[in-house]
Design an enzyme around this catalytic site. Structure first.
Site, PDB file in Angstrom:
ATOM      1  N   CYS A   1     -35.917  83.618  38.542  1.00  0.00           N
ATOM      2  CA  CYS A   1     -36.015  83.965  36.878  1.00  0.00           C
ATOM      3  C   CYS A   1     -34.855  83.961  36.358  1.00  0.00           C
ATOM      4  O   CYS A   1     -34.661  83.578  35.038  1.00  0.00           O
ATOM      5  CB  CYS A   1     -36.807  85.458  36.677  1.00  0.00           C
TER       6      CYS A   1
ATOM      7  N   CYS B   1     -50.612  96.470  27.250  1.00  0.00           N
ATOM      8  CA  CYS B   1     -50.855  95.139  27.489  1.00  0.00           C
ATOM      9  C   CYS B   1     -52.286  94.856  26.988  1.00  0.00           C
ATOM     10  O   CYS B   1     -53.279  95.609  27.063  1.00  0.00           O
ATOM     11  CB  CYS B   1     -50.729  95.020  29.083  1.00  0.00           C
TER      12      CYS B   1
ATOM     13  N   CYS C   1     -40.659  86.048  29.055  1.00  0.00           N
ATOM     14  CA  CYS C   1     -42.067  86.524  28.832  1.00  0.00           C
ATOM     15  C   CYS C   1     -41.827  88.235  28.355  1.00  0.00           C
ATOM     16  O   CYS C   1     -42.851  88.716  27.675  1.00  0.00           O
ATOM     17  CB  CYS C   1     -42.417  87.115  30.453  1.00  0.00           C
TER      18      CYS C   1
ATOM     19  N   CYS D   1     -44.093  80.975  30.041  1.00  0.00           N
ATOM     20  CA  CYS D   1     -43.072  80.863  31.215  1.00  0.00           C
ATOM     21  C   CYS D   1     -42.656  79.510  31.644  1.00  0.00           C
ATOM     22  O   CYS D   1     -43.379  78.615  31.734  1.00  0.00           O
ATOM     23  CB  CYS D   1     -43.770  81.608  32.593  1.00  0.00           C
TER      24      CYS D   1
ATOM     25  N   ASP E   1     -58.183  91.211  45.459  1.00  0.00           N
ATOM     26  CA  ASP E   1     -58.182  92.122  44.359  1.00  0.00           C
ATOM     27  C   ASP E   1     -59.564  93.010  44.673  1.00  0.00           C
ATOM     28  O   ASP E   1     -60.308  93.344  43.542  1.00  0.00           O
ATOM     29  CB  ASP E   1     -58.272  91.615  43.057  1.00  0.00           C
TER      30      ASP E   1
ATOM     31  N   CYS F   1     -47.491  85.835  28.439  1.00  0.00           N
ATOM     32  CA  CYS F   1     -46.525  85.792  29.462  1.00  0.00           C
ATOM     33  C   CYS F   1     -46.209  84.458  30.233  1.00  0.00           C
ATOM     34  O   CYS F   1     -45.225  84.350  30.742  1.00  0.00           O
ATOM     35  CB  CYS F   1     -46.283  87.083  30.092  1.00  0.00           C
TER      36      CYS F   1
ATOM     37  N   CYS G   1     -33.543  84.303  32.152  1.00  0.00           N
ATOM     38  CA  CYS G   1     -34.692  84.026  31.301  1.00  0.00           C
ATOM     39  C   CYS G   1     -35.207  85.187  30.957  1.00  0.00           C
ATOM     40  O   CYS G   1     -35.680  86.217  31.650  1.00  0.00           O
ATOM     41  CB  CYS G   1     -35.676  83.135  32.099  1.00  0.00           C
TER      42      CYS G   1
END
Length: 373
Positions: free
Chosen positions: A192, A218, A198, A252, A139, A248, A195
């Site tokens: 996923c 967000c 989230c 999960c 990052d 989220c 589903c």
């Protein structure tokens, strides 16, 4: 000349990665053919908000070899950081007198620590394979980390746009750009299914469609990346979240199997963040903020944004004498950004507004998408 076979090199990679605390390691290629189009579409929609740096040199983001010339191979790793039972996270959200900080930020800043681990991984590989070209990232450069990790099968991109593994999503990502002669790993299937959890639990409905995040809505963006006033329409939905948001991830289903921070105690909750009483946090001076959060990723937002976030959380909580006194002391703060949010919170408590936000309506989301927030 290297004395190991490619098979032995891969075995060495996995063993040393495990010894350094990484939960998984995969091999990817520096070719991201489909990423450029997806990034361009996302930027064209304005979903990046005030993160203007994402618009700079998109070709660099989709061609990792430009960051480190000679790159033919990317080693991508995951490092778990979850240090608490998920039940305690839910309990914190249900106590409006306490501030809630995203799990990843409760401990030490991961950037340098992840790169240090990757540095050690490269050195250990060199000790048995021989010199090779390498550079670590986490990052810390214009790399599409989730895209790279998903391409190499480290996990799959969840509908919340984060990388998911069968052990959940509470982990940091890191990359070692290099020229090792390792074959790439195949992508992981998307697990996923049908589903939609989230999408439905996001307090501001920032996940506007599966695999599409509007950062302007967000809470992580609003409390960390966004430098200006938080849109008033969104403030009630922040609740008591003062730095980031885990909703989220918290809900999960895959995070029922989340790895804990094995061998990474530096990511466990630091003592300065054990008591997150909002009035107490709001009383921190600029010096307190810098001293108490030395080595923390939270420091990057600065003291004024910290007060902005805590003021919103106070405005969403109960009108206790402690909350009102804390706000009263900051009504004449020298920063307009702080004063505005303090006044909003003060009026909200004085008017008896409910501290418990309800899900944002579809009409509000549409309005906000059409507004440059």
């Amino acid at each position: 000349m290297p004395s190991l076979s490619v098979f032995a090199l891969r075995t060495l990679l996995e063993r040393e990665a495990h010894n350094l605390g990484f939960s998984a390691v995969r091999v990817s290629r520096p070719t991201l053919q489909t990423a450029h189009k997806h990034l361009a579409t996302w930027l064209a929609a304005g979903y990046q908000g005030s993160m203007a740096w994402l618009e700079q040199d998109p070709e660099l983001r989709t061609d990792p070899s430009r960051l480190w010339p000679g790159t033919t191979c990317i080693l991508t790793v995951s490092l778990p950081y979850l240090g608490e039972d998920l039940t305690s996270c839910t309990e914190a959200l249900n106590d409006p007198t306490q501030g809630v900080i995203a799990q990843y930020a409760l401990g030490q800043d991961y950037h340098r620590r992840m790169r240090r681990r990757l540095h050690l991984l490269a050195e250990r590989m060199e000790a048995q394979w021989g010199p090779f070209s390498w550079r670590p990232f986490s990052d810390s450069a214009p790399l599409l980390e989730v895209e790279i990790a998903a391409q190499g099968g480290l996990g799959w991109r969840g509908k919340h746009t984060l990388l998911l593994q069968r052990q959940g999503s509470y982990f940091f990502l890191g990359e070692l750009l290099c020229n090792l002669p390792l074959p790439s790993d195949p992508p992981e299937e998307d697990h996923c299914g049908t589903c939609q959890t989230c999408l439905t639990v996001c307090p501001t409905r920032a996940i506007v469609a599966p695999y599409q995040l509007d950062a302007r809505l967000c809470i992580a963006y609003l409390t960390i990346e966004h430098p200006g006033p938080i849109p008033e329409l969104l403030r009630p939905f922040l609740g008591n979240r003062i730095y980031g948001c885990d909703d989220c991830q918290l809900h999960c289903p895959w995070n029922r199997f989340a790895n804990t921070a094995r061998g990474a105690r530096e990511f466990l909750r630091r003592k300065e963040l054990e008591n997150l009483s909002l009035p107490a946090l709001f009383a921190w001076s600029a010096e307190d903020f810098l001293t108490r959060l030395a080595g923390s990723p939270i420091r990057r937002i600065g003291h004024e944004r910290w007060l902005r976030n805590v003021a919103v959380a106070l405005g969403n909580g109960p009108a206790t004498p402690a909350a009102l006194a804390a706000l009263a002391r900051q009504r004449n703060h020298p920063a307009e950004l702080v004063r505005e949010h303090v006044e909003w919170a003060w009026q909200r408590l004085q008017n008896g507004n409910s501290p418990v936000p309800v899900p944002v309506g579809v009409e509000s989301v549409i309005l906000l998408r059409d507004t440059d927030s």
